[in-house]
Design a protein around this motif. Structure first.
Motif, PDB file in Angstrom:
ATOM      1  N   ASP A  56       1.065  -1.171  -0.007  1.00 24.32           N
ATOM      2  CA  ASP A  56      -0.112   0.235  -0.120  1.00 24.32           C
ATOM      3  C   ASP A  56       0.823   1.549   0.115  1.00 24.32           C
ATOM      4  O   ASP A  56       2.086   1.215   0.375  1.00 24.32           O
ATOM      5  CB  ASP A  56      -0.955   0.102   1.189  1.00 24.32           C
ATOM      6  CG  ASP A  56      -1.986  -0.928   1.148  1.00 24.32           C
ATOM      7  OD1 ASP A  56      -2.037  -1.326   0.047  1.00 24.32           O
ATOM      8  OD2 ASP A  56      -2.719  -0.948   2.122  1.00 24.32           O
ATOM      9  N   CYS A  57       0.115   2.387  -0.287  1.00 28.53           N
ATOM     10  CA  CYS A  57       0.779   3.856  -0.194  1.00 28.53           C
ATOM     11  C   CYS A  57       0.104   4.492   0.977  1.00 28.53           C
ATOM     12  O   CYS A  57      -1.113   3.974   1.113  1.00 28.53           O
ATOM     13  CB  CYS A  57       0.679   4.369  -1.595  1.00 28.53           C
ATOM     14  SG  CYS A  57       1.720   3.944  -2.965  1.00 28.53           S
ATOM     15  N   VAL A  58       0.368   5.583   1.406  1.00 30.33           N
ATOM     16  CA  VAL A  58      -0.041   6.224   2.504  1.00 30.33           C
ATOM     17  C   VAL A  58      -1.325   7.070   2.035  1.00 30.33           C
ATOM     18  O   VAL A  58      -1.177   7.502   0.842  1.00 30.33           O
ATOM     19  CB  VAL A  58       0.890   7.172   3.092  1.00 30.33           C
ATOM     20  CG1 VAL A  58       0.501   7.927   4.219  1.00 30.33           C
ATOM     21  CG2 VAL A  58       2.163   6.490   3.449  1.00 30.33           C
ATOM     22  N   CYS A  59      -2.404   7.069   2.802  1.00 29.90           N
ATOM     23  CA  CYS A  59      -3.470   7.770   2.116  1.00 29.90           C
ATOM     24  C   CYS A  59      -3.907   8.623   3.597  1.00 29.90           C
ATOM     25  O   CYS A  59      -3.723   8.283   4.686  1.00 29.90           O
ATOM     26  CB  CYS A  59      -4.774   6.768   1.867  1.00 29.90           C
ATOM     27  SG  CYS A  59      -5.451   5.509   3.061  1.00 29.90           S
ATOM     28  N   PRO A  60      -4.835   9.594   3.477  1.00 33.69           N
ATOM     29  CA  PRO A  60      -5.381  10.418   4.260  1.00 33.69           C
ATOM     30  C   PRO A  60      -5.832   9.595   5.617  1.00 33.69           C
ATOM     31  O   PRO A  60      -5.503  10.297   6.750  1.00 33.69           O
ATOM     32  CB  PRO A  60      -6.263  11.501   3.893  1.00 33.69           C
ATOM     33  CG  PRO A  60      -5.928  11.542   2.314  1.00 33.69           C
ATOM     34  CD  PRO A  60      -5.480  10.181   2.045  1.00 33.69           C
ATOM     35  N   THR A  61      -6.671   8.827   5.399  1.00 37.33           N
ATOM     36  CA  THR A  61      -6.993   8.086   6.524  1.00 37.33           C
ATOM     37  C   THR A  61      -6.321   7.216   7.358  1.00 37.33           C
ATOM     38  O   THR A  61      -6.363   6.793   8.328  1.00 37.33           O
ATOM     39  CB  THR A  61      -8.373   7.027   6.009  1.00 37.33           C
ATOM     40  OG1 THR A  61      -7.672   6.070   5.085  1.00 37.33           O
ATOM     41  CG2 THR A  61      -9.380   7.852   5.400  1.00 37.33           C
ATOM     42  N   ASN A  62      -4.892   7.215   6.834  1.00 39.71           N
ATOM     43  CA  ASN A  62      -3.902   6.306   7.742  1.00 39.71           C
ATOM     44  C   ASN A  62      -3.294   7.334   8.818  1.00 39.71           C
ATOM     45  O   ASN A  62      -2.840   6.810   9.872  1.00 39.71           O
ATOM     46  CB  ASN A  62      -2.790   5.818   6.838  1.00 39.71           C
ATOM     47  CG  ASN A  62      -3.028   4.954   5.665  1.00 39.71           C
ATOM     48  OD1 ASN A  62      -2.509   5.211   4.695  1.00 39.71           O
ATOM     49  ND2 ASN A  62      -4.036   4.120   6.001  1.00 39.71           N
ATOM     50  N   ILE A  63      -3.431   8.534   8.668  1.00 34.77           N
ATOM     51  CA  ILE A  63      -2.766   9.582   9.481  1.00 34.77           C
ATOM     52  C   ILE A  63      -3.081   9.436  11.054  1.00 34.77           C
ATOM     53  O   ILE A  63      -2.363   9.633  12.027  1.00 34.77           O
ATOM     54  CB  ILE A  63      -3.274  11.032   8.883  1.00 34.77           C
ATOM     55  CG1 ILE A  63      -2.414  11.081   7.604  1.00 34.77           C
ATOM     56  CG2 ILE A  63      -2.321  11.854  10.028  1.00 34.77           C
ATOM     57  CD1 ILE A  63      -2.498  12.441   6.943  1.00 34.77           C
ATOM     58  N   ASN A  64      -4.277   9.008  11.351  1.00 30.87           N
ATOM     59  CA  ASN A  64      -4.613   8.790  12.706  1.00 30.87           C
ATOM     60  C   ASN A  64      -3.933   7.855  13.464  1.00 30.87           C
ATOM     61  O   ASN A  64      -4.189   7.999  14.797  1.00 30.87           O
ATOM     62  CB  ASN A  64      -6.224   8.711  12.642  1.00 30.87           C
ATOM     63  CG  ASN A  64      -6.583   7.471  12.634  1.00 30.87           C
ATOM     64  OD1 ASN A  64      -6.256   6.546  11.685  1.00 30.87           O
ATOM     65  ND2 ASN A  64      -7.678   6.999  13.608  1.00 30.87           N
ATOM     66  N   ARG A  65      -3.602   6.954  12.887  1.00 32.94           N
ATOM     67  CA  ARG A  65      -2.881   5.860  13.716  1.00 32.94           C
ATOM     68  C   ARG A  65      -1.523   5.193  13.223  1.00 32.94           C
ATOM     69  O   ARG A  65      -0.858   4.379  13.906  1.00 32.94           O
ATOM     70  CB  ARG A  65      -4.035   4.774  13.933  1.00 32.94           C
ATOM     71  CG  ARG A  65      -4.090   4.018  12.804  1.00 32.94           C
ATOM     72  CD  ARG A  65      -5.493   3.215  12.508  1.00 32.94           C
ATOM     73  NE  ARG A  65      -5.546   2.277  10.915  1.00 32.94           N
ATOM     74  CZ  ARG A  65      -5.851   3.100   9.914  1.00 32.94           C
ATOM     75  NH1 ARG A  65      -6.157   4.469   9.924  1.00 32.94           N
ATOM     76  NH2 ARG A  65      -6.105   2.469   8.806  1.00 32.94           N
ATOM     77  N   GLN A  66      -1.116   5.558  11.898  1.00 36.39           N
ATOM     78  CA  GLN A  66      -0.006   4.808  11.498  1.00 36.39           C
ATOM     79  C   GLN A  66       1.401   5.580  11.343  1.00 36.39           C
ATOM     80  O   GLN A  66       1.193   6.833  11.000  1.00 36.39           O
ATOM     81  CB  GLN A  66      -0.226   4.333   9.861  1.00 36.39           C
ATOM     82  CG  GLN A  66      -1.218   3.584   9.731  1.00 36.39           C
ATOM     83  CD  GLN A  66      -1.600   2.792   8.344  1.00 36.39           C
ATOM     84  OE1 GLN A  66      -0.895   2.947   7.539  1.00 36.39           O
ATOM     85  NE2 GLN A  66      -2.716   2.419   8.121  1.00 36.39           N
ATOM     86  N   LEU A  67       2.287   5.183  12.030  1.00 41.03           N
ATOM     87  CA  LEU A  67       3.623   5.801  12.207  1.00 41.03           C
ATOM     88  C   LEU A  67       4.056   6.520  11.112  1.00 41.03           C
ATOM     89  O   LEU A  67       4.713   7.743  11.163  1.00 41.03           O
ATOM     90  CB  LEU A  67       4.831   4.788  12.672  1.00 41.03           C
ATOM     91  CG  LEU A  67       5.992   5.596  12.994  1.00 41.03           C
ATOM     92  CD1 LEU A  67       6.067   6.411  14.129  1.00 41.03           C
ATOM     93  CD2 LEU A  67       7.077   4.312  13.014  1.00 41.03           C
ATOM     94  N   ILE A  68       4.115   5.916   9.743  1.00 36.63           N
ATOM     95  CA  ILE A  68       4.424   6.576   8.641  1.00 36.63           C
ATOM     96  C   ILE A  68       3.508   7.484   7.933  1.00 36.63           C
ATOM     97  O   ILE A  68       3.878   8.195   7.009  1.00 36.63           O
ATOM     98  CB  ILE A  68       5.044   5.355   7.749  1.00 36.63           C
ATOM     99  CG1 ILE A  68       3.921   4.229   7.699  1.00 36.63           C
ATOM    100  CG2 ILE A  68       6.385   4.806   8.013  1.00 36.63           C
ATOM    101  CD1 ILE A  68       2.686   4.278   7.019  1.00 36.63           C
ATOM    102  N   ALA A  69       2.563   7.829   8.386  1.00 41.01           N
ATOM    103  CA  ALA A  69       1.472   8.550   7.645  1.00 41.01           C
ATOM    104  C   ALA A  69       1.378   9.920   8.371  1.00 41.01           C
ATOM    105  O   ALA A  69       0.984  10.242   9.312  1.00 41.01           O
ATOM    106  CB  ALA A  69       0.188   7.975   7.820  1.00 41.01           C
TER     107      ALA A  69
END
Length: 251
Positions: A56-69
């Motif tokens: 996967d690639c980083v998407c906006p909905t990842n930002i709340n919980r993923q270290l790399i987002a």
């Protein structure tokens, strides 16, 4: 530089243990809400050889919980962003970043038999079941994360042998799949899980057009997105890494 980085770890564990940690080879499947934090903890704990796998690639909905987002990494491959971060922690670490899907067709390409530890932090039921079977047939030690969504209470996160995990829909779906196919993992393995199962309180305001569906295909009814939060997914990841480090120092 590497010696100075791990002074506090060596003070806690001793030189023999830290040397052993640095020699182990680990492959981690899935670097999202659980896997990204797991990878960071492994590198900060002295793991030197780490392969990270995620398509996967980083998407906006990842930002709340993923270290790399972050807002600056949107659109970039997760493994690429994570590798950069891990090398900024320890430039001497050997990080292999594979932007690939683990599945039956690609399984052989990962050479699981060459690793000391296999870590499962993927969501897809079919691929997760295949990875668990393949890893349990290998000489590697397997640890897995069960479902981290719909959890809030850190005190309910626990560790158990897979067949003793309670209250987790993902673990239940996996067990049903193994029983239906009569194709079981060949050895026992430990899992991080939580019996807590909350409801999506904001479901009525969630719009598929603005929030792409997650690939939670293990859900019994349909593919859909479940709510998550950083502290619980991170704790899952840290506990997964902790299982590795504790297993190594027990040798």
């Amino acid at each position: 530089m590497e010696e100075g980085i791990f002074n506090r770890t060596e003070l806690l564990l001793g030189k023999k243990a830290t040397d052993t940690i640095a020699q182990k080879r680990v492959i981690l499947f899935g670097v999202g809400g659980v896997g990204s934090w797991c990878a960071e903890s492994l590198i900060r704990s002295g793991i030197h050889h780490l392969t990270i796998v995620d398509s996967d690639c980083v998407c906006p909905t990842n930002i709340n919980r993923q270290l790399i987002a972050t807002t600056r990494t949107i659109g970039r491959p997760k493994v690429e962003v994570l590798k950069e971060r891990l090398l900024s922690i320890n430039p001497e670490a050997e990080i292999q970043a594979l932007q690939k899907v683990y599945c039956a067709e690609t399984a052989d390409s990962f050479h699981i038999d060459t690793y000391d530890y296999v870590l499962d932090a993927i969501d897809s039921l079919e691929n997760k079941a295949h990875l668990i079977r393949r890893a349990s047939d290998s000489p590697a030690t397997l640890f897995a994360s069960m479902g981290a969504a719909l959890k809030m209470d850190p005190l309910k996160i626990n560790i158990a042998e897979f067949w003793k995990v309670k209250g987790c829909p993902l673990a239940k779906a996996l067990r049903q799949k193994f029983k239906k196919s009569k194709n079981f993992p060949s050895k026992k393995f430990k899992c991080v899980y939580s019996e807590e199962l909350l409801e999506n309180k904001g479901a009525e305001t969630f719009h598929e057009t603005t929030s792409p569906l997650a690939e939670n295909d293990w859900h019994v009814s349909k593919v859909h997105t479940n709510g998550t939060i950083a502290h619980t997914t991170a704790i899952f990841g840290f506990m997964l890494a902790g299982l590795v480090i504790q297993d190594i120092i027990r040798e």
